[in-house]
Write a protein that holds these residues in place. Sequence first.
Motif, PDB file in Angstrom:
ATOM      1  N   VAL A  16      19.218  -0.554   7.856  1.00  0.00           N
ATOM      2  CA  VAL A  16      18.643  -1.061   6.606  1.00  0.00           C
ATOM      3  C   VAL A  16      17.138  -1.149   6.782  1.00  0.00           C
ATOM      4  N   PHE A  17      16.410  -0.673   5.794  1.00  0.00           N
ATOM      5  CA  PHE A  17      14.957  -0.666   5.797  1.00  0.00           C
ATOM      6  C   PHE A  17      14.477  -1.558   4.647  1.00  0.00           C
ATOM      7  N   PRO A  18      14.303  -2.859   4.893  1.00  0.00           N
ATOM      8  CA  PRO A  18      14.007  -3.798   3.810  1.00  0.00           C
ATOM      9  C   PRO A  18      12.568  -3.752   3.293  1.00  0.00           C
ATOM     10  N   THR A  19      11.639  -3.188   4.076  1.00  0.00           N
ATOM     11  CA  THR A  19      10.222  -3.264   3.692  1.00  0.00           C
ATOM     12  C   THR A  19       9.677  -1.946   3.177  1.00  0.00           C
ATOM     13  N   GLY A  20      10.505  -0.948   3.038  1.00  0.00           N
ATOM     14  CA  GLY A  20      10.073   0.369   2.596  1.00  0.00           C
ATOM     15  C   GLY A  20      10.576   1.420   3.566  1.00  0.00           C
ATOM     16  N   LEU A  21      10.524   2.678   3.149  1.00  0.00           N
ATOM     17  CA  LEU A  21      11.119   3.753   3.928  1.00  0.00           C
ATOM     18  C   LEU A  21      10.280   5.008   3.820  1.00  0.00           C
ATOM     19  N   LEU A  22      10.018   5.631   4.962  1.00  0.00           N
ATOM     20  CA  LEU A  22       9.382   6.943   5.029  1.00  0.00           C
ATOM     21  C   LEU A  22      10.443   7.923   5.518  1.00  0.00           C
ATOM     22  N   ASP A  33       4.395  -1.525   6.859  1.00  0.00           N
ATOM     23  CA  ASP A  33       3.096  -1.878   6.281  1.00  0.00           C
ATOM     24  C   ASP A  33       2.900  -1.232   4.911  1.00  0.00           C
ATOM     25  N   ALA A  34       4.001  -1.057   4.175  1.00  0.00           N
ATOM     26  CA  ALA A  34       3.917  -0.441   2.850  1.00  0.00           C
ATOM     27  C   ALA A  34       3.006  -1.271   1.955  1.00  0.00           C
ATOM     28  N   PRO A  35       1.971  -0.654   1.396  1.00  0.00           N
ATOM     29  CA  PRO A  35       1.016  -1.388   0.567  1.00  0.00           C
ATOM     30  C   PRO A  35       1.488  -1.485  -0.884  1.00  0.00           C
ATOM     31  N   ALA A  36       0.758  -2.229  -1.666  1.00  0.00           N
ATOM     32  CA  ALA A  36       0.961  -2.195  -3.117  1.00  0.00           C
ATOM     33  C   ALA A  36       0.597  -0.793  -3.596  1.00  0.00           C
ATOM     34  N   ILE A  37       1.188  -0.363  -4.681  1.00  0.00           N
ATOM     35  CA  ILE A  37       0.965   0.997  -5.187  1.00  0.00           C
ATOM     36  C   ILE A  37      -0.526   1.286  -5.372  1.00  0.00           C
ATOM     37  N   ASP A  38      -1.294   0.311  -5.812  1.00  0.00           N
ATOM     38  CA  ASP A  38      -2.719   0.520  -6.067  1.00  0.00           C
ATOM     39  C   ASP A  38      -3.528   0.709  -4.790  1.00  0.00           C
ATOM     40  N   ALA A  39      -2.945   0.394  -3.638  1.00  0.00           N
ATOM     41  CA  ALA A  39      -3.665   0.491  -2.367  1.00  0.00           C
ATOM     42  C   ALA A  39      -3.217   1.690  -1.530  1.00  0.00           C
ATOM     43  N   LEU A  40      -2.487   2.620  -2.118  1.00  0.00           N
ATOM     44  CA  LEU A  40      -2.024   3.787  -1.369  1.00  0.00           C
ATOM     45  C   LEU A  40      -3.186   4.651  -0.905  1.00  0.00           C
ATOM     46  N   VAL A  44      -1.861   5.226   5.187  1.00  0.00           N
ATOM     47  CA  VAL A  44      -0.667   4.370   5.252  1.00  0.00           C
ATOM     48  C   VAL A  44       0.620   5.175   5.420  1.00  0.00           C
ATOM     49  N   LEU A  45       0.524   6.496   5.306  1.00  0.00           N
ATOM     50  CA  LEU A  45       1.708   7.343   5.465  1.00  0.00           C
ATOM     51  C   LEU A  45       1.883   7.834   6.897  1.00  0.00           C
ATOM     52  N   GLY A  46       0.976   7.461   7.780  1.00  0.00           N
ATOM     53  CA  GLY A  46       1.086   7.858   9.180  1.00  0.00           C
ATOM     54  C   GLY A  46       1.121   9.364   9.333  1.00  0.00           C
ATOM     55  N   ASP A  47       2.086   9.856  10.111  1.00  0.00           N
ATOM     56  CA  ASP A  47       2.175  11.292  10.395  1.00  0.00           C
ATOM     57  C   ASP A  47       3.202  12.008   9.503  1.00  0.00           C
TER      58      ASP A  47
END
Length: 113
Positions: A16-22, A33-40, A44-47
């Motif tokens: 389970v990925f409760p904080t977001g998923l890549l 460390d998923a940000p608010a949509i306005d802070a993308l 923040v997407l790493g590799d």
Amino acid sequence: MVTGFQGRGFRVRDDVFPTGLLLSPVRAMAWDDAPAIDALTLGVLGDLFDGDPRPEFLLLGTGAGLRQPPRAFVRAVEALGIGVEAMDSRAAARAWGVLRAEERWIVAALLPL
């Protein structure tokens, strides 16, 4: 494959990925460390875009409802030759399954519900 939803998160197999998923075609990673949509930003997407071959496009799950990502973020992703498709995170998770079943080489970033 995203096999379900739990609370604000996503279930992939028994994890389970409760904080977001890549997601990439080869792995599922917690997006702690998923940000608010306005802070993308690309950072923040790493590799996520570093695979070979490079993904066709990014499925961007914007949370419980559809929100448009910042234009600067979309332009930065498109400058890499990768398209961006934004939709609510549940729809993005379902689209992921359909597109991967077609063997499309894509990635996804799903903000929590």
